[in-house]
Design a protein around this motif. Structure first.
Motif, PDB file in Angstrom:
ATOM      1  N   PRO A  27       0.801  -1.233   0.000  1.00  0.00           N
ATOM      2  CA  PRO A  27       0.000   0.000   0.000  1.00  0.00           C
ATOM      3  C   PRO A  27       0.832   1.282   0.000  1.00  0.00           C
ATOM      4  O   PRO A  27       0.456   2.267  -0.639  1.00  0.00           O
ATOM      5  N   SER A  28       1.966   1.285   0.701  1.00  0.00           N
ATOM      6  CA  SER A  28       2.785   2.502   0.731  1.00  0.00           C
ATOM      7  C   SER A  28       3.341   2.835  -0.648  1.00  0.00           C
ATOM      8  O   SER A  28       3.594   3.994  -0.959  1.00  0.00           O
ATOM      9  N   MET A  29       3.518   1.816  -1.488  1.00  0.00           N
ATOM     10  CA  MET A  29       3.987   2.053  -2.855  1.00  0.00           C
ATOM     11  C   MET A  29       2.845   2.574  -3.726  1.00  0.00           C
ATOM     12  O   MET A  29       3.038   3.457  -4.560  1.00  0.00           O
ATOM     13  N   PHE A  30       1.663   2.015  -3.519  1.00  0.00           N
ATOM     14  CA  PHE A  30       0.534   2.402  -4.371  1.00  0.00           C
ATOM     15  C   PHE A  30      -0.046   3.760  -3.982  1.00  0.00           C
ATOM     16  O   PHE A  30      -0.455   4.540  -4.850  1.00  0.00           O
ATOM     17  N   GLY A  32       1.591   6.131  -2.080  1.00  0.00           N
ATOM     18  CA  GLY A  32       2.606   7.155  -1.862  1.00  0.00           C
ATOM     19  C   GLY A  32       2.758   8.033  -3.100  1.00  0.00           C
ATOM     20  O   GLY A  32       3.185   7.561  -4.153  1.00  0.00           O
ATOM     21  N   GLU A  33       2.424   9.309  -2.976  1.00  0.00           N
ATOM     22  CA  GLU A  33       2.464  10.222  -4.123  1.00  0.00           C
ATOM     23  C   GLU A  33       3.621  11.215  -4.049  1.00  0.00           C
ATOM     24  O   GLU A  33       3.652  12.184  -4.800  1.00  0.00           O
ATOM     25  N   PRO A  37       3.561   9.715 -10.645  1.00  0.00           N
ATOM     26  CA  PRO A  37       2.268   9.935  -9.985  1.00  0.00           C
ATOM     27  C   PRO A  37       2.126   9.140  -8.687  1.00  0.00           C
ATOM     28  O   PRO A  37       1.445   9.555  -7.780  1.00  0.00           O
ATOM     29  N   THR A  38       2.790   7.979  -8.613  1.00  0.00           N
ATOM     30  CA  THR A  38       2.868   7.210  -7.369  1.00  0.00           C
ATOM     31  C   THR A  38       4.211   6.489  -7.337  1.00  0.00           C
ATOM     32  O   THR A  38       4.884   6.347  -8.369  1.00  0.00           O
ATOM     33  N   ARG A  39       4.585   6.005  -6.167  1.00  0.00           N
ATOM     34  CA  ARG A  39       5.841   5.255  -6.064  1.00  0.00           C
ATOM     35  C   ARG A  39       5.807   4.004  -6.933  1.00  0.00           C
ATOM     36  O   ARG A  39       6.806   3.661  -7.580  1.00  0.00           O
ATOM     37  N   LEU A  40       4.672   3.313  -6.942  1.00  0.00           N
ATOM     38  CA  LEU A  40       4.572   2.085  -7.725  1.00  0.00           C
ATOM     39  C   LEU A  40       4.713   2.372  -9.216  1.00  0.00           C
ATOM     40  O   LEU A  40       5.404   1.648  -9.934  1.00  0.00           O
ATOM     41  N   ILE A 170      12.709   3.789  -3.817  1.00  0.00           N
ATOM     42  CA  ILE A 170      11.695   4.698  -4.357  1.00  0.00           C
ATOM     43  C   ILE A 170      11.103   5.489  -3.205  1.00  0.00           C
ATOM     44  O   ILE A 170      10.565   4.915  -2.249  1.00  0.00           O
ATOM     45  N   GLY A 171      11.203   6.793  -3.245  1.00  0.00           N
ATOM     46  CA  GLY A 171      10.677   7.651  -2.181  1.00  0.00           C
ATOM     47  C   GLY A 171      11.177   9.063  -2.390  1.00  0.00           C
ATOM     48  O   GLY A 171      11.647   9.415  -3.465  1.00  0.00           O
ATOM     49  N   SER A 172      11.062   9.874  -1.353  1.00  0.00           N
ATOM     50  CA  SER A 172      11.474  11.270  -1.499  1.00  0.00           C
ATOM     51  C   SER A 172      12.558  11.631  -0.498  1.00  0.00           C
ATOM     52  O   SER A 172      12.655  11.059   0.584  1.00  0.00           O
TER      53      SER A 172
END
Length: 306
Positions: A27-30, A32-33, A37-40, A170-172
């Motif tokens: 869920p955090s990948m899907f 996470g914006e 547009p999302t991490r996934l 993958i993240g910020s």
């Protein structure tokens, strides 16, 4: 429908190196914006860039065995066995979403066990084959995955010295390079905001869940556990360092691959330009130059009659 022509291109088929992508679909990948547009979606794009490089790079160009394992709280070892089909691989990649696995959370141990099972079910045909596993994830910091470290070290060691693990985070990050927690966002398929992802989805007052990139966990996973291997190094990369990632990826593949044959691939090239050229010439002959000749012939005929 456009006019097309079918072009046959023989491509080299390479062995002694296989590539498996382990994709975090939690869920955090899907939701996470922080990565648009999302991490996934960003993770999928990164995988596509890897795969396209195998087709477009002049030095890499060819067909390679690739596999795909989605994971969250569990993993699917049989989602995609090793295949050289570019189209099949991309189709399977596109199908991965937040519903691919019903087990929420992030378990790298489940991913490693699934990868080991994939290798056991698909024994390498060439002696000395090197297997490259590329894990793309946000690290699962909020899932308590740090407690898996001891078990993970054993699981990675059990894969043997012919397996190398790369990880891509993958993240910020802020300008100072530090990671930061972000809120998870729920939207409709059309992109309309619904709510933040909450601890209790049924309670609108439940605490909003956040996620932060865990680079320490991903670095741990990318560190070979055998000290006697020549590949001891940190194979962790942040996803925006594309040049660095692709260079390391390319170096590994070229170092271990051997050509085992050739296989025809087919590409369809639109020929609408050639069609239009012929159509234009025909049109011009009948209504342009052809029309001029017709009118000139009529003029001469009228003069002769007079």
């Amino acid at each position: 429908a456009e006019p097309e022509r079918k072009i046959r291109k023989p491509e080299p088929v390479y062995g002694r190196v296989r590539i498996a992508f382990l994709l975090d679909s939690s869920p955090s990948m899907f939701y996470g914006e922080d990565v648009a547009p999302t991490r996934l979606a960003a993770a999928k794009k990164t995988i596509i860039e890897f795969v396209e490089k195998l087709r477009e790079d002049a030095e890499l160009k060819g067909q390679y065995e690739k596999a795909l394992i989605p994971f969250a709280g569990a993993a699917i070892p049989s989602f995609s066995s090793f295949t050289t089909s570019h189209e099949e691989f991309l189709w399977l990649l596109e199908s991965i979403n937040e519903n691919t696995l019903s087990h929420q959370g992030t378990s790298f141990l489940a991913a490693m066990n699934a990868y080991k099972l994939l290798l056991e079910r698909n024994l390498a045909l060439e002696t000395g084959t090197m297997d490259l596993a590329i894990i793309i994830s946000d690290g699962g910091k909020e899932e308590g995955v740090q407690s898996e470290r001891n078990f993970l070290a054993l699981a990675i060691r059990s894969l043997g010295p012919r397996v190398v693990i790369y990880t891509v985070g993958i993240g910020s990050k802020g300008r100072d390079g530090r990671t930061k927690p972000v809120r998870l966002v729920m939207r409709t398929p059309d992109g309309i905001f619904i709510d933040y992802y909450r601890q209790d989805p049924e309670d609108p007052k439940s605490p909003v869940l956040t996620s932060e990139l865990d680079e320490s966990m991903l670095t741990f996973l990318a560190t070979p556990t055998r000290e006697d291997t020549p590949l001891v190094k940190k194979n962790y990369h942040f996803f925006t360092n594309k040049e660095e990632i692709l260079a390391a990826f390319k170096d590994f593949v070229i170092r271990y691959r051997t050509q085992v044959g050739t296989e025809d691939s087919y590409q369809y090239e639109p020929v609408v330009v050639w069609f239009l050229v012929h159509a234009f010439l025909t049109f011009f002959f009948f209504f342009g130059f052809g029309g001029l000749l017709t009118r000139f012939s009529s003029f001469l005929f009228d003069r002769l009659r007079s």
